[in-house]
Scaffold this motif. Structure first.
Motif, PDB file in Angstrom:
ATOM      1  N   ALA A   1     123.348 -14.472 -28.883  1.00  0.00           N
ATOM      2  CA  ALA A   1     122.674 -13.342 -28.243  1.00  0.00           C
ATOM      3  C   ALA A   1     122.843 -13.414 -26.730  1.00  0.00           C
ATOM      4  O   ALA A   1     123.179 -12.428 -26.077  1.00  0.00           O
ATOM      5  CB  ALA A   1     121.193 -13.331 -28.604  1.00  0.00           C
TER       6      ALA A   1
ATOM      7  N   GLY B   1     119.652  -7.610 -31.646  1.00  0.00           N
ATOM      8  CA  GLY B   1     118.290  -7.339 -31.198  1.00  0.00           C
ATOM      9  C   GLY B   1     117.873  -8.285 -30.091  1.00  0.00           C
ATOM     10  O   GLY B   1     117.297  -7.883 -29.077  1.00  0.00           O
ATOM     11  N   MET B   2     118.209  -9.570 -30.282  1.00  0.00           N
ATOM     12  CA  MET B   2     117.834 -10.545 -29.272  1.00  0.00           C
ATOM     13  C   MET B   2     118.640 -10.320 -27.999  1.00  0.00           C
ATOM     14  O   MET B   2     118.141 -10.501 -26.885  1.00  0.00           O
ATOM     15  CB  MET B   2     118.065 -11.955 -29.814  1.00  0.00           C
ATOM     16  N   MET B   3     119.886  -9.893 -28.166  1.00  0.00           N
ATOM     17  CA  MET B   3     120.706  -9.620 -26.985  1.00  0.00           C
ATOM     18  C   MET B   3     120.080  -8.489 -26.174  1.00  0.00           C
ATOM     19  O   MET B   3     119.942  -8.586 -24.959  1.00  0.00           O
ATOM     20  CB  MET B   3     122.114  -9.223 -27.407  1.00  0.00           C
ATOM     21  N   ALA B   4     119.703  -7.417 -26.854  1.00  0.00           N
ATOM     22  CA  ALA B   4     119.100  -6.292 -26.151  1.00  0.00           C
ATOM     23  C   ALA B   4     117.823  -6.728 -25.461  1.00  0.00           C
ATOM     24  O   ALA B   4     117.529  -6.304 -24.344  1.00  0.00           O
ATOM     25  CB  ALA B   4     118.827  -5.154 -27.133  1.00  0.00           C
ATOM     26  N   ARG B   5     117.062  -7.607 -26.115  1.00  0.00           N
ATOM     27  CA  ARG B   5     115.807  -8.074 -25.536  1.00  0.00           C
ATOM     28  C   ARG B   5     116.043  -8.860 -24.262  1.00  0.00           C
ATOM     29  O   ARG B   5     115.305  -8.725 -23.296  1.00  0.00           O
ATOM     30  CB  ARG B   5     115.056  -8.936 -26.558  1.00  0.00           C
ATOM     31  N   TYR B   6     117.085  -9.694 -24.245  1.00  0.00           N
ATOM     32  CA  TYR B   6     117.303 -10.553 -23.095  1.00  0.00           C
ATOM     33  C   TYR B   6     118.230  -9.952 -22.051  1.00  0.00           C
ATOM     34  O   TYR B   6     118.376 -10.512 -20.963  1.00  0.00           O
ATOM     35  CB  TYR B   6     117.833 -11.928 -23.536  1.00  0.00           C
ATOM     36  N   LEU B   7     118.842  -8.826 -22.381  1.00  0.00           N
ATOM     37  CA  LEU B   7     119.760  -8.217 -21.423  1.00  0.00           C
ATOM     38  C   LEU B   7     119.038  -7.871 -20.125  1.00  0.00           C
ATOM     39  O   LEU B   7     119.541  -8.138 -19.036  1.00  0.00           O
ATOM     40  CB  LEU B   7     120.372  -6.958 -22.038  1.00  0.00           C
ATOM     41  N   SER B   8     117.842  -7.290 -20.262  1.00  0.00           N
ATOM     42  CA  SER B   8     117.112  -6.909 -19.058  1.00  0.00           C
ATOM     43  C   SER B   8     116.797  -8.132 -18.218  1.00  0.00           C
ATOM     44  O   SER B   8     116.878  -8.098 -16.992  1.00  0.00           O
ATOM     45  CB  SER B   8     115.832  -6.177 -19.437  1.00  0.00           C
TER      46      SER B   8
ATOM     47  N   ALA C   1     124.913 -11.063 -24.165  1.00  0.00           N
ATOM     48  CA  ALA C   1     124.303 -10.460 -22.984  1.00  0.00           C
ATOM     49  C   ALA C   1     125.085 -10.842 -21.738  1.00  0.00           C
ATOM     50  O   ALA C   1     125.338 -10.010 -20.862  1.00  0.00           O
ATOM     51  CB  ALA C   1     122.850 -10.908 -22.850  1.00  0.00           C
TER      52      ALA C   1
ATOM     53  N   PHE D   1     110.990 -13.777 -28.170  1.00  0.00           N
ATOM     54  CA  PHE D   1     112.410 -13.492 -28.289  1.00  0.00           C
ATOM     55  C   PHE D   1     112.713 -12.340 -29.237  1.00  0.00           C
ATOM     56  O   PHE D   1     113.859 -12.016 -29.467  1.00  0.00           O
ATOM     57  CB  PHE D   1     113.162 -14.747 -28.753  1.00  0.00           C
TER      58      PHE D   1
ATOM     59  N   PRO E   1     112.476  -8.254 -30.506  1.00  0.00           N
ATOM     60  CA  PRO E   1     112.540  -6.985 -29.778  1.00  0.00           C
ATOM     61  C   PRO E   1     111.197  -6.286 -29.611  1.00  0.00           C
ATOM     62  O   PRO E   1     111.048  -5.470 -28.720  1.00  0.00           O
ATOM     63  CB  PRO E   1     113.473  -6.123 -30.630  1.00  0.00           C
TER      64      PRO E   1
END
Lengths: 279, 305, 349
Positions: C44, B207-214, C48, A100, A102
């Motif tokens: 998060a 950061g976690m949002m960007a990671r899971y956006l994809s 998203a 989880f 980056p």
């Protein structure tokens, strides 16, 4: 001397709104053991691992780990809380939920940072763990760009960096290509040789001898149907048929249609685990 | 399992196929899919990792400070020449800094065009008073509801000035925004923010949002494809809307489930609710040089304004 | 409804930032207290999700597609404070990492889309859906209406931000520095297009998604509304405060209506001057009493504001209302405390 790490006594658990997931489960896992939790889908294997990792808590019965009762209060406080988290690593089936952060480096750093170790110690451990698994090149990569095999390695690395003594593995080889599977099995073997206790949940009979010396078989009634050495369990065709781990359906080979108990493996060949047949 | 029903005969269909196919809905669905993939490509794509310019290799804090400073100055100044200069500065920085210019250019397609469209009416004497430069047509005065109509519709000198300034400012600002986005990977930029004092919890969530956006975009694509593979177009807007809503709803369910699993993964590795990150790197000579250069540019812009 | 850079002047941007800073702090505190360990992943993924909703093409009649903001949807699903956080993060990532949206106007955008919209929408939703079971029709209708109201509230706020720019920021020659459209253009333009078009799209998306979820997994709808509280559970003091608040806000009507209808002050409520006008003289007793007390805020506005314009007088009216209500409430609470303490100290049973 009692060297059992986990001791479960009549554990029962059900998800809210769903029926019973586990029923009256009792067993202990000893230090250095390779234990497999075998059962068809839906028999509660994953739930059991969650309970053993202190993520869910039993409704009936009790679970003791390292001599302490697993309860939310105990796990929230030092010294037992951080100690338990460090000693027990849980490899999720869904690598995407496990990765989880980056970047891979931050992922490996997460656990050690929670343990309040110094920055040098954290960096040293990260480098060593990446070396161990041969994934130094992935250090600055983002998780969503990795292949399934790479994700699994990074997930495992993020656990090993804490130097646990127990690994709980939920279907570790699911979705992996043969080479990655092989790598993983070798690594687990190596770790076991160094004293790691392994508890693996799986429904793959082919992999069983490579993963475990002792098997707990779960039936569709969510209870333990059998508890014994791997070889004995694999020989018991009647048991495996009863708990829906092997089946008998009409198929072809040798130019003749017939049916007998067997299980399919990834390469679409047939491995006759048990049973005779006649052409 | 019982025998197959008699209508399930492979290769022979008894019932007729629909004759009409409303073209609109089909291309609509495909367009929706395309846009989602497009956005995903920008986020997941090579982008920053490809460019080897010195700008991308600077410390994130330096980049954020310098470029933000220039952006703020651009919102402050008022001269058209100054704004033009600022715009050129943004692109000059991009070109000599080795940033992915194509990606930056994509950003210019949306907002500046929109601003231009918005600014154009501002040039009219209806909006901005002034000496008419070019009379478009005669309206003859009078009233229309609560509004008074002037004698004629014209483009005024002040109007043109205002419209130009507005458009230029928007262009310059968007350029700096795009430059900042192209100057580093998502986690790089977030790390920069953290180093500049933004709360750790926010940076972690972002950061976690960007990671899971994809992942979410892929899920959205899958849900969309599933609908697409079973649609022949022409089911009407109402049903299409229902499907869009169902897609969003399904996405939400998956998000919630994933969030639960991630929480478990975090707790399993010792998370107790506190955000902990590694300390930031030190500033090096190049970073300070860059920030100073930006400061000099800011002073220059303010000076010629 | 996303405002790009260069549309708003520095005063507006800074003012918005000043308002948002405490709101952000409060929202993150609320979220931390309610969600605890789940806060980071849930926020998060909420962010998203919001981001993807903003990108989703919604088919509308006419063969085109529209976009929704989704802030009200998130507030119905996760609660309004969580929506503040989720939408803020989504907007931040959009601005910073995609370079797609205002950085200087970030706080202003957050004010419109992360605060005003989710709260307005959520209050509407709660008002209509309170007490209804999770999968009832009233829920998703309430959600749709909430989406409509929320979006228009946010659009109104954005329009106000646009419209005051020419007045707020112009150069020496009087030319607008930022958005060149004054309130008389910005307000009708934005409000109308959101009332007629975008509001409907938002209502559609919000309502349909809630309807879908109420059929497939109603438990997911618990986030925005704590388990169906029966009607009338709102504590009495809250109802009272709400009522009082509405009355205070409506107070300026007392200035507007008489002016519109050409009425003079109420019969009998005359000062010395008015009496002299009517009767020709001021009675001696009246003259003596008049000098006794100089009100600090005659006619509900500070001294010297007789010639002020209507908006300014209205502002003082509302302030006086608040002041008065606060003083009366304070006095009553103090009195209650005194009385109950007296009783507690009273003779032992």
């Amino acid at each position: 001397m009692d060297d059992s790490i986990f001791r479960l006594e009549k554990v029962s658990f059900s998800y809210p709104g769903h029926g019973l997931s586990l029923r009256d489960v009792s067993f202990s896992a000893r230090r250095g053991e390779r234990l497999a939790i075998l059962g068809a889908n839906g028999t509660g294997k994953s739930t059991l691992l969650h309970l053993m990792d202190g993520l869910y808590f039993a409704h009936g019965g009790s679970i003791t780990a390292f001599g302490e009762l697993l309860s939310p209060e105990r796990l929230e406080r030092p010294p037992f809380g951080p100690r338990f988290r460090r000693e027990v690593g849980f490899l999720f089936q869904n690598s995407d939920a496990q990765l989880f952060c980056p970047s891979v480096e931050e992922e490996l750093a997460f656990g050690p940072l929670q343990m309040d170790w110094t920055k040098q110690e954290v960096l040293r451990r990260i480098s060593d763990t990446l070396d161990l698994l041969g994934i130094q090149s992935l250090r600055d990569r983002q998780p969503h760009n990795l292949s399934a095999g790479e994700k699994k390695k990074v997930a495992l690395a993020s656990l090993l960096v804490l130097s646990p003594s127990v690994l709980l593995l939920d279907e570790p080889t699911a979705g992996l290509d043969p080479r990655s599977q092989g790598n993983l099995l070798e690594l687990l073997d190596e770790l076991h040789g160094r004293g790691m206790t392994l508890v693996t949940a799986t429904h793959d009979l082919e992999l069983l001898p490579h993963l475990a010396d002792r098997v707990l078989v779960f039936g569709e009634d969510h209870r333990i149907a059998a508890d014994g050495p791997t070889a004995a369990v694999l020989d018991d065709a009647e048991l495996l048929l009863r708990v829906n781990l092997i089946h008998a359906h009409r198929h072809w080979h040798g130019g003749v249609a017939h049916s007998h108990p067997h299980q399919h493996i990834v390469t679409h060949g047939h491995d006759h685990i048990a049973g005779e047949h006649e052409h | 399992m019982g025998p197959l029903p008699d209508w399930m005969v492979i290769g022979r269909s008894e019932l007729p196929l629909p004759l009409q196919q409303r073209r609109g809905a089909w291309s609509l669905a495909r367009k929706g899919l395309g846009e989602i993939i497009g956005k995903a490509a920008i986020l997941l794509g090579p982008g920053v990792n490809d460019s080897h310019g010195w700008l991308t290799r600077l410390d994130a804090r330096a980049k954020v400070l310098g470029i933000l400073g220039l952006l703020l100055t651009t919102t402050w100044v008022r001269g058209i020449l100054t704004l033009l200069f600022s715009l050129c500065a943004a692109w000059a920085l991009a070109l000599i800094g080795g940033v992915n210019v194509r990606r930056m250019a994509l950003a210019l397609l949306a907002v500046p065009l929109f601003t231009l469209a918005l600014a154009a009416p501002a040039a009219l004497n209806l909006v901005t008073e002034g000496t008419p430069l070019w009379i478009l047509c005669h309206l003859g005065g009078g009233t229309w509801g609560p509004w008074h109509l002037p004698e004629y519709l014209a483009i005024t000198d002040r109007g043109v000035f205002v419209a130009m300034r507005f458009t230029l400012r928007s262009l310059a600002c968007v350029s700096f925004g795009a430059l900042l986005a192209a100057s580093g990977s998502p986690q790089d930029l977030l790390r920069g923010l953290r180093g500049l004092g933004v709360p750790a919890a926010f940076v972690m969530v972002a950061g976690m949002m960007a990671r899971y956006l994809s992942l979410l975009l892929e899920s959205a694509e899958q849900i969309h494809l599933a609908k697409l593979s079973r649609s022949i177009g022409g089911v009407g807007v109402r049903l299409e809307q229902g499907w869009a809503a169902a897609g969003i709803g399904e996405l939400y369910r998956r998000s919630r489930r994933l969030a639960e699993e991630v929480t478990e993964a975090m707790v399993s590795r010792g998370y107790t609710g506190e955000t902990r990150t590694m300390a930031a790197q030190r500033w090096c000579g190049r970073d300070i040089l860059f920030v100073s250069a930006c400061a000099a540019l800011v002073t220059f812009l303010l000076g010629i304004d | 409804m996303h405002i790009p850079d260069g549309y708003l002047g520095p005063q507006t941007c800074l003012a918005a930032f000043g308002i948002m800073a405490p709101v952000w702090a409060w929202a993150s505190r609320k979220v931390r207290n309610t969600l605890r360990l789940r806060q980071v992943p849930l926020m998060a993924l909420g962010a998203a999700f919001t981001f993807v909703v903003m990108m989703f093409n919604v088919p509308i009649p006419g063969g085109t597609t529209g976009h929704a903001v989704g802030a009200v949807l998130v507030s119905v699903l996760l609660g309004p404070w969580a929506a503040v956080v989720a939408v803020t993060v989504a907007l931040a990532v959009q601005a910073l990492i995609f370079g797609d949206g205002g950085i200087t106007v970030f706080a202003a955008n957050c004010l419109n889309m992360a605060v005003i919209m989710p709260f307005a929408g959520w209050w509407t939703f709660r008002l209509i859906a309170a007490g209804s079971p999770a999968s009832s029709q009233r829920r998703w209708v309430a959600a749709a209406l909430g989406g409509y109201v929320g979006l228009n509230a946010g659009a109104l706020s954005a329009a106000l931000m646009f419209g005051i720019q020419p007045a707020l920021a112009h150069d020496a020659a009087g030319r607008a520095l930022y958005c060149p459209f004054a309130l008389d253009v910005a307000l009708p333009a934005m409000v109308l297009e959101h009332l007629l078009v975008f509001g409907v799209v938002e209502a559609l998306v919000t309502g349909l998604v809630v309807a879908y979820l109420s059929r497939s997994e109603p438990a997911l709808l618990e986030g925005g509304m704590p388990a169906a509280a029966p009607r009338g559970r709102m504590p009495l003091w809250k109802k009272l405060a709400l009522g009082l608040g509405i009355l205070v806000l409506l107070a300026p009507l007392g200035l507007v209506l008489p002016a519109k209808l050409g009425a003079s002050e109420a019969w009998g409520e005359w000062g010395g001057e008015r009496v002299r006008e009517l009767a020709g003289y001021i009675p001696a007793g009246m003259r003596k009493v008049e000098a006794l007390w100089r009100a600090p805020m005659p006619d509900y506005a500070p001294m010297g504001s007789e010639e002020a314009t209507l908006p300014v007088l209205s502002f003082w009216y509302v302030l006086s209302g608040l002041l008065g209500a606060a003083m009366v409430t304070g006095l009553l609470i103090a009195a209650r405390r005194l009385i109950t303490r007296r009783e507690a100290d009273g003779p032992a049973p």
